[in-house]
Design an enzyme around this catalytic site. Structure first.
Site, PDB file in Angstrom:
ATOM      1  N   LYS A   8       1.184  -1.320   0.489  1.00  0.00           N
ATOM      2  CA  LYS A   8      -0.476  -0.067   0.567  1.00  0.00           C
ATOM      3  C   LYS A   8       0.894   1.254  -0.168  1.00  0.00           C
ATOM      4  O   LYS A   8       2.271   0.972   0.600  1.00  0.00           O
ATOM      5  CB  LYS A   8      -0.973   0.308   1.244  1.00  0.00           C
ATOM      6  CG  LYS A   8      -2.240   0.817   1.280  1.00  0.00           C
ATOM      7  CD  LYS A   8      -3.547   0.379   0.099  1.00  0.00           C
ATOM      8  CE  LYS A   8      -4.174   0.738   0.191  1.00  0.00           C
ATOM      9  NZ  LYS A   8      -5.695   0.105   0.068  1.00  0.00           N
TER      10      LYS A   8
HETATM   11  N1  GLU Z   1      -7.188  -0.103  -3.221  1.00  0.00           N
HETATM   12  C1  GLU Z   1      -7.813  -1.262  -3.647  1.00  0.00           C
HETATM   13  C2  GLU Z   1      -7.736  -1.941  -2.787  1.00  0.00           C
HETATM   14  O1  GLU Z   1      -8.022  -1.599  -1.519  1.00  0.00           O
HETATM   15  C3  GLU Z   1      -7.689  -2.126  -4.808  1.00  0.00           C
HETATM   16  C4  GLU Z   1      -6.492  -2.064  -5.098  1.00  0.00           C
HETATM   17  C5  GLU Z   1      -5.659  -2.806  -6.092  1.00  0.00           C
HETATM   18  O2  GLU Z   1      -6.568  -2.159  -7.591  1.00  0.00           O
HETATM   19  O3  GLU Z   1      -4.352  -2.847  -6.619  1.00  0.00           O
HETATM   20  O4  GLU Z   1      -8.464  -2.873  -2.731  1.00  0.00           O
END
Ligand code: GLU
Length: 425
Positions: free
Chosen positions: A114
């Site tokens: 993240k």
């Molecule tokens: N931000 C989204 C999540 O928390 C998508 C992450 C992604 O598609 O890599 O799942």
């Protein structure tokens, strides 16, 4: 009228502690050995950068940017980038670990990561956000890569930021590398179905859980907290399936209509009103926006942010089913209260995995150099979500645990068994 919470009392917000306590519990139930436990507990890489940006007034402002890679055991790390004032290293660490468990639960070949920048994009111009995004990308150009670490949108970011990121990263390589990021605009290699994928997945999971609980859509009322990408799409899909959405909310407050809110109309209002529900008159504004958590509905979908369900409001929740659209909306202190009150909670790492699942499809399409039609994207992602739900449901029965602990058990078991094959030093 829905129940109104007397005061917004909250437990100390700490998504990292919340994540770790669930991880610990599942690891215990699974009988995970100490060595693997320690490996899975610690993120493999944490990067913090300072980003000096020239603001529109000519002054330089320094922003802090993060990228935490929690695990690469299942494959390249995957996870979104968040632009929000609340972004800090502990939050990013928790969110990175959640991505590891999320990808493992839906069985896609990614580790978890993240990123984020502490900033308020609502107070910044488009040019400022572009410069910040490009500076962040350049600072992370050794971290990102289509076979290494693949970012995506999260709170406060969307297709435009992903396009800038793809462009800036591509410059460092001297060629277009569209598989380095997902959630791109369609014309730049984005996937059909990606923008609404998380909300669609939340709906598929909600319907699967409702079937187990024998809740008929036509007799079910729902409240959806958050009216951004995940909340608004979920509300839309749920209402298309015959569920009555009695309450929605965003930063401007919570809105209630006992007869049900016309979601298409609310979305049109939001879009014409600079992204806000402020002033929406087709529903009554609740005195306290937090009241949406405890209002009189059967299904509650928290799709905004972390720690909105905690030990103070959990005793007053009236819904019998909670489906977590956001990451970490339930503080660990509420878990026992909810389970003793027989409220079924479908956890974030399962419920909102539709987004990363279609991100995976986007990456696959980019690497193959072709585009899948929408029905293929939807059919495949719906199947992945339903299969994952059934697996978690069966695990909950087998171990006699909540769906949350079961989802962690499924995820940790998968990552741990891959780790055993790959081995360490
Ligand atoms: N931000 C989204 C999540 O928390 C998508 C992450 C992604 O598609 O890599 O799942």
């Amino acid at each position: 009228m829905p129940y109104k919470e007397p005061a917004p009392i909250k437990d100390k917000d700490n998504p990292l502690e919340s994540m770790m306590s669930r991880f610990d519990e599942a690891a215990r139930k699974l009988g995970l050995d100490n060595e693997t436990y320690t490996v899975l507990k610690n993120p493999v890489k944490q990067v913090v950068v300072s980003l000096p940006i020239t603001m529109d007034n000519g002054k330089i402002k320094v922003f802090e940017g993060y990228r935490v890679i929690h695990s690469t055991i299942l494959g390249p790390s995957k996870g979104g980038i968040r632009y929000d004032m609340g972004v800090n290293i502990n939050e990013v660490k928790a969110l990175a670990a959640w991505m590891t468990w999320k990808c493992a639960v839906v069985d896609i070949p990614y580790g978890g990561a993240k990123g984020g920048i502490t900033c308020n994009p609502r107070e910044m111009s488009k040019g400022e956000i572009e410069r910040l995004t490009r500076a962040y990308t350049l600072a992370m150009s050794d971290i990102f890569g289509p076979d290494k670490d693949i970012p995506a949108p999260d709170m406060g970011t969307g297709p435009q930021e992903m396009a800038w990121l793809m462009d800036e990263y591509s410059k460092t390589k001297g060629m277009t590398v569209n598989a380095v990021v997902t959630g791109k605009p369609l014309v730049l290699g984005g996937s059909l179905g990606r923008p609404e994928a998380t909300g669609r997945g939340v709906t598929v999971i909600a319907l699967a859980a409702m079937e187990k609980l024998k809740m008929l859509p036509s007799k079910t009322s729902a409240a959806v907290q958050g009216f951004g990408n995940v909340g608004a799409n979920t509300a839309q899909f749920l209402s298309e399936r015959g569920i009555t959405i009695k309450s929605i909310s965003d930063l401007s407050g919570a809105y209630w209509n006992d007869k049900g809110i016309d979601i298409k109309d609310a979305i049109a209002y939001r879009d014409a009103n600079r992204g806000s529900l402020e002033g929406y008159t087709e529903a009554e504004k609740m005195g306290d926006a937090n009241g949406i958590i405890t209002c009189a509905v059967d299904l509650l979908v928290p799709a905004a942010t972390e720690d909105v369900i905690h030990s103070h409001n959990a005793p007053h929740i009236q819904a019998k089913l909670i489906v977590e659209g956001a990451n970490g909306p339930t503080n660990a202190s509420a878990d026992d209260i909810l389970s003793s009150r027989h409220i079924t909670v479908v956890p974030d790492i399962l419920a909102n995995a539709g987004g990363v699942t279609v991100s995976y499809f986007e990456w696959v399409q980019n690497r193959l150099g072709l585009r899948w039609p929408l029905d293929r994207v939807n059919r495949r992602s719906d199947k992945i979500m339903v299969d994952a739900f059934e697996k978690v449901y069966a695990t909950a029965k087998q171990y006699k645990v909540t769906l949350r602990t079961a989802a962690y058990i499924v995820a940790i078991d998968k990552v741990a068994s891959c780790y055993k094959f790959r081995g360490g030093f």
